[in-house]
Write a protein that holds these residues in place. Structure first.
Motif, PDB file in Angstrom:
ATOM      1  N   TYR A  92      22.933  50.359  30.959  1.00  0.00           N
ATOM      2  CA  TYR A  92      21.562  51.297  30.749  1.00  0.00           C
ATOM      3  C   TYR A  92      20.471  51.106  31.766  1.00  0.00           C
ATOM      4  O   TYR A  92      20.011  52.090  32.422  1.00  0.00           O
ATOM      5  N   HIS A 135       9.155  53.203  27.028  1.00  0.00           N
ATOM      6  CA  HIS A 135       8.977  54.288  27.690  1.00  0.00           C
ATOM      7  C   HIS A 135       7.507  54.863  27.639  1.00  0.00           C
ATOM      8  O   HIS A 135       6.618  55.301  28.694  1.00  0.00           O
ATOM      9  N   GLU A 150      14.701  53.628  32.821  1.00  0.00           N
ATOM     10  CA  GLU A 150      15.547  53.020  31.854  1.00  0.00           C
ATOM     11  C   GLU A 150      15.231  51.310  32.150  1.00  0.00           C
ATOM     12  O   GLU A 150      15.534  50.365  31.276  1.00  0.00           O
ATOM     13  N   HIS A 157      13.078  50.833  22.651  1.00  0.00           N
ATOM     14  CA  HIS A 157      13.411  51.454  23.943  1.00  0.00           C
ATOM     15  C   HIS A 157      12.179  52.629  24.065  1.00  0.00           C
ATOM     16  O   HIS A 157      11.560  52.743  24.975  1.00  0.00           O
ATOM     17  N   GLU A 158      12.140  53.525  23.151  1.00  0.00           N
ATOM     18  CA  GLU A 158      11.417  54.646  23.370  1.00  0.00           C
ATOM     19  C   GLU A 158       9.907  54.267  23.511  1.00  0.00           C
ATOM     20  O   GLU A 158       8.980  54.796  24.123  1.00  0.00           O
TER      21      GLU A 158
HETATM   22 ZN   LIG Z   1      15.467  55.726  27.720  1.00  0.00          ZN
END
Ligand SMILES: [Zn+2]
Length: 234
Positions: A174, A139, A181, A135-136
């Motif tokens: 989310y 980003h 996100e 997830h990071e």
């Molecule tokens: Zn995030």
């Protein structure tokens, strides 16, 4: 056990005959994708450069799923991944975190990972779930694809903004919480990076395809178009 029981609520569960038993699983790989995973040795070399040290096998395996082009783009773009041992505060690892969210380590549920846009820095707890790492890292990819500095591609892209605004479904709640996100969780679903220890339902490419076909097309095009290898981060 709790996470295993929760998985039984998944609407995409399929049953497969395997030898003399029946295997119940999400529909992983049911929809073809365009992002072949990096070979373990190649992934290790690239992830080590992001970590500036010998990366853990778990981290290498999680990020290998993004493919060589995405990992090489992160190296080119100067992304750093810092593994934060338990007990050490995130705010001590990053001037931007200390300035912008100085109380983050005192939150009731401090995050297991964080992407610091200003520093192109991924902070990860040593025992973070592989899905948190993915997830990071998504980003970070979002930031590297942006046309402007300290911005996200997902904020700049008319296609993503429009898909988000008109989506009738998201891969999870989310993903519905903001454009960044939305991008990160949609990419994670596309790459099917999950963790058995998590209470969140596993994300699959099929889930993204059936719930949010427009975002599926956008993410698929991103990995299919060669844009990741052509991209020159600002
Ligand atoms: Zn995030």
């Amino acid at each position: 056990m709790r996470s295993a029981l929760r998985r039984l609520q998944g609407e995409d569960l399929c049953a497969y005959h395997s030898g003399d038993c029946t295997l119940v699983s999400e529909a992983f790989g049911a929809v073809p994708g365009a992002a072949p995973a990096a070979k373990p040795s190649t992934a290790r070399g690239l992830v080590n450069r992001l970590v500036h040290a010998e990366a853990s096998s778990a981290l290498v395996a999680a990020l290998a799923a993004f493919g060589v082009e995405a990992l090489a783009l992160a190296v080119r773009g100067g992304v750093r991944i810092k593994i934060v041992p338990s007990g050490r505060h995130f705010a001590r690892c990053s001037p931007a975190v200390a300035a912008l969210v100085p109380d983050i380590d005192r939150w009731q549920a401090p995050p297991a990972g964080l992407f610091v846009l200003e520093e192109r820095l991924v902070l990860l707890r040593a025992g973070a779930l592989r899905m948190a790492a993915a997830h990071e890292f998504a980003h970070a990819l979002d930031a590297l694809l942006a046309a402007r500095q300290r911005s996200y591609f997902s904020f700049e892209s008319e296609d993503i903004r429009s898909a988000y605004a008109s989506a009738s479904g998201f891969v999870n709640e989310y993903a519905a919480s903001g454009l960044d996100e939305y991008f990160a969780e949609s990419v994670r679903a596309y790459l099917e990076i999950n963790d058995d220890r998590s209470c969140w339902l596993p994300l699959t490419r099929k889930m993204l395809f059936t719930r949010d076909a427009r975002m599926f097309q956008i993410v698929d095009a991103l990995f299919r178009s060669g844009r990741l290898s052509r991209s020159r981060p600002r």
